[in-house]
Write a protein that holds these residues in place. Sequence first.
Motif, PDB file in Angstrom:
ATOM      1  N   VAL A  40       0.844  -1.201   0.000  1.00 20.39           N
ATOM      2  CA  VAL A  40       0.000   0.000   0.000  1.00 20.39           C
ATOM      3  C   VAL A  40       0.877   1.249   0.000  1.00 20.39           C
ATOM      4  O   VAL A  40       0.589   2.228  -0.690  1.00 20.39           O
ATOM      5  CB  VAL A  40      -0.966   0.003   1.202  1.00 20.39           C
ATOM      6  N   ARG A  41       1.984   1.206   0.757  1.00 15.94           N
ATOM      7  CA  ARG A  41       2.901   2.351   0.769  1.00 15.94           C
ATOM      8  C   ARG A  41       3.502   2.574  -0.614  1.00 15.94           C
ATOM      9  O   ARG A  41       3.680   3.702  -1.058  1.00 15.94           O
ATOM     10  CB  ARG A  41       4.034   2.127   1.787  1.00 15.94           C
ATOM     11  N   LEU A  42       3.819   1.482  -1.307  1.00 13.27           N
ATOM     12  CA  LEU A  42       4.415   1.589  -2.638  1.00 13.27           C
ATOM     13  C   LEU A  42       3.407   2.010  -3.697  1.00 13.27           C
ATOM     14  O   LEU A  42       3.687   2.857  -4.543  1.00 13.27           O
ATOM     15  CB  LEU A  42       5.012   0.240  -3.055  1.00 13.27           C
ATOM     16  N   LEU A  43       2.232   1.405  -3.649  1.00 13.05           N
ATOM     17  CA  LEU A  43       1.261   1.570  -4.727  1.00 13.05           C
ATOM     18  C   LEU A  43       0.211   2.641  -4.462  1.00 13.05           C
ATOM     19  O   LEU A  43      -0.455   3.093  -5.390  1.00 13.05           O
ATOM     20  CB  LEU A  43       0.555   0.234  -4.989  1.00 13.05           C
ATOM     21  N   ARG A  44       0.052   3.031  -3.205  1.00 17.78           N
ATOM     22  CA  ARG A  44      -0.946   4.029  -2.813  1.00 17.78           C
ATOM     23  C   ARG A  44      -2.344   3.659  -3.312  1.00 17.78           C
ATOM     24  O   ARG A  44      -3.147   4.507  -3.669  1.00 17.78           O
ATOM     25  CB  ARG A  44      -0.567   5.415  -3.354  1.00 17.78           C
ATOM     26  N   SER A  45      -2.588   2.377  -3.368  1.00 23.36           N
ATOM     27  CA  SER A  45      -3.894   1.901  -3.833  1.00 23.36           C
ATOM     28  C   SER A  45      -4.155   0.553  -3.176  1.00 23.36           C
ATOM     29  O   SER A  45      -3.372  -0.383  -3.346  1.00 23.36           O
ATOM     30  CB  SER A  45      -3.899   1.743  -5.355  1.00 23.36           C
ATOM     31  N   TYR A  46      -5.258   0.482  -2.402  1.00 24.91           N
ATOM     32  CA  TYR A  46      -5.585  -0.784  -1.737  1.00 24.91           C
ATOM     33  C   TYR A  46      -5.918  -1.862  -2.758  1.00 24.91           C
ATOM     34  O   TYR A  46      -5.584  -3.035  -2.569  1.00 24.91           O
ATOM     35  CB  TYR A  46      -6.764  -0.584  -0.771  1.00 24.91           C
ATOM     36  N   GLU A  47      -6.583  -1.455  -3.846  1.00 19.83           N
ATOM     37  CA  GLU A  47      -6.971  -2.435  -4.870  1.00 19.83           C
ATOM     38  C   GLU A  47      -5.748  -3.048  -5.543  1.00 19.83           C
ATOM     39  O   GLU A  47      -5.650  -4.273  -5.691  1.00 19.83           O
ATOM     40  CB  GLU A  47      -7.864  -1.775  -5.931  1.00 19.83           C
ATOM     41  N   LEU A  48      -4.798  -2.184  -5.948  1.00 19.69           N
ATOM     42  CA  LEU A  48      -3.584  -2.692  -6.589  1.00 19.69           C
ATOM     43  C   LEU A  48      -2.749  -3.516  -5.613  1.00 19.69           C
ATOM     44  O   LEU A  48      -2.175  -4.543  -5.982  1.00 19.69           O
ATOM     45  CB  LEU A  48      -2.744  -1.527  -7.131  1.00 19.69           C
ATOM     46  N   ALA A  49      -2.690  -3.068  -4.355  1.00 18.68           N
ATOM     47  CA  ALA A  49      -1.919  -3.794  -3.348  1.00 18.68           C
ATOM     48  C   ALA A  49      -2.490  -5.192  -3.132  1.00 18.68           C
ATOM     49  O   ALA A  49      -1.749  -6.176  -3.040  1.00 18.68           O
ATOM     50  CB  ALA A  49      -1.919  -3.021  -2.023  1.00 18.68           C
ATOM     51  N   GLU A  50      -3.806  -5.275  -3.076  1.00 16.71           N
ATOM     52  CA  GLU A  50      -4.471  -6.570  -2.892  1.00 16.71           C
ATOM     53  C   GLU A  50      -4.191  -7.495  -4.075  1.00 16.71           C
ATOM     54  O   GLU A  50      -3.929  -8.685  -3.909  1.00 16.71           O
ATOM     55  CB  GLU A  50      -5.981  -6.355  -2.738  1.00 16.71           C
ATOM     56  N   GLU A  51      -4.226  -6.919  -5.262  1.00 14.51           N
ATOM     57  CA  GLU A  51      -3.967  -7.693  -6.480  1.00 14.51           C
ATOM     58  C   GLU A  51      -2.542  -8.251  -6.488  1.00 14.51           C
ATOM     59  O   GLU A  51      -2.323  -9.431  -6.787  1.00 14.51           O
ATOM     60  CB  GLU A  51      -4.184  -6.785  -7.693  1.00 14.51           C
ATOM     61  N   VAL A  52      -1.575  -7.395  -6.150  1.00 17.80           N
ATOM     62  CA  VAL A  52      -0.175  -7.828  -6.128  1.00 17.80           C
ATOM     63  C   VAL A  52       0.050  -8.839  -5.010  1.00 17.80           C
ATOM     64  O   VAL A  52       0.766  -9.830  -5.191  1.00 17.80           O
ATOM     65  CB  VAL A  52       0.776  -6.617  -5.974  1.00 17.80           C
ATOM     66  N   THR A  85       5.480  -5.336  -8.333  1.00 13.58           N
ATOM     67  CA  THR A  85       5.137  -3.914  -8.293  1.00 13.58           C
ATOM     68  C   THR A  85       5.750  -3.199  -9.489  1.00 13.58           C
ATOM     69  O   THR A  85       5.119  -2.345 -10.118  1.00 13.58           O
ATOM     70  CB  THR A  85       5.635  -3.275  -6.973  1.00 13.58           C
ATOM     71  N   LYS A  86       6.986  -3.551  -9.817  1.00 14.48           N
ATOM     72  CA  LYS A  86       7.637  -2.953 -10.980  1.00 14.48           C
ATOM     73  C   LYS A  86       6.865  -3.270 -12.256  1.00 14.48           C
ATOM     74  O   LYS A  86       6.734  -2.423 -13.143  1.00 14.48           O
ATOM     75  CB  LYS A  86       9.084  -3.446 -11.092  1.00 14.48           C
ATOM     76  N   ASN A  87       6.324  -4.482 -12.341  1.00 17.62           N
ATOM     77  CA  ASN A  87       5.520  -4.845 -13.513  1.00 17.62           C
ATOM     78  C   ASN A  87       4.264  -3.981 -13.605  1.00 17.62           C
ATOM     79  O   ASN A  87       3.846  -3.590 -14.697  1.00 17.62           O
ATOM     80  CB  ASN A  87       5.129  -6.326 -13.458  1.00 17.62           C
ATOM     81  N   VAL A  88       3.667  -3.700 -12.440  1.00 15.00           N
ATOM     82  CA  VAL A  88       2.491  -2.826 -12.405  1.00 15.00           C
ATOM     83  C   VAL A  88       2.865  -1.440 -12.913  1.00 15.00           C
ATOM     84  O   VAL A  88       2.152  -0.838 -13.713  1.00 15.00           O
ATOM     85  CB  VAL A  88       1.915  -2.727 -10.967  1.00 15.00           C
ATOM     86  N   PHE A  89       4.022  -0.920 -12.450  1.00 12.14           N
ATOM     87  CA  PHE A  89       4.453   0.416 -12.864  1.00 12.14           C
ATOM     88  C   PHE A  89       4.758   0.461 -14.357  1.00 12.14           C
ATOM     89  O   PHE A  89       4.488   1.457 -15.021  1.00 12.14           O
ATOM     90  CB  PHE A  89       5.674   0.863 -12.065  1.00 12.14           C
TER      91      PHE A  89
END
Length: 200
Positions: A40-52, A85-89
């Motif tokens: 969550v700290r990295l992505l600033r998104s609960y949805e993306l964090a949950e997915e990762v 996370t890098k893949n998401v970015f």
Amino acid sequence: MKYLKNHTDEALVVLLNNDDQKAFLEIYDRYKNELARHLVRLLRSYELAEEVLQDVFMMLWEKRHDMDASRSVPAYLYRSAINKTKNVFRKIANDNRLREEFLHHFTASGKNVVEEWIENKEVEQALHALLDRLPPQQKKVYVLCKLDGLSYKEVSEQLKISITTVNSHIRNANLFLKSELKNQSELSGFLYAALILLLF
């Protein structure tokens, strides 16, 4: 499951190697919250964090037979989380709509996160180290367009070059910088995120 609470990570990995689902669930329960907070700290998104987070633990199960009991489980999970996370970015960097949505989440005290990142010494040093590898004119065009926010037309007029040339510089710089970033495996998740969103 309660009896597994006292197992060491090493013992759990040995069980995991042998397809023990309860050992997998114990590892999940042991590290999911810490990993979720980090994401969550990295992505600033609960949805993306949950997915990762789901992807990380899915990969742990899929690669259970390859896990080495002597390796640190949290370090393994953390590294997997950073890579995913890098893949998401990367995906966000290549999709303007996703990029805008993501940057919208990155606001703090009404100040633009891009400004905050440029003022961050670590980001600034890494950013200039990358940009300094571009040819001088290409770097000038890139900085004016991407960091200073000038339009291609404005840059064309300021530097007395055609809009086609500006576009060519940006395209070539993008290809080079994306290639360079792929090789920056030592970058922290935060630094990688900052650079990829600043540059693209």
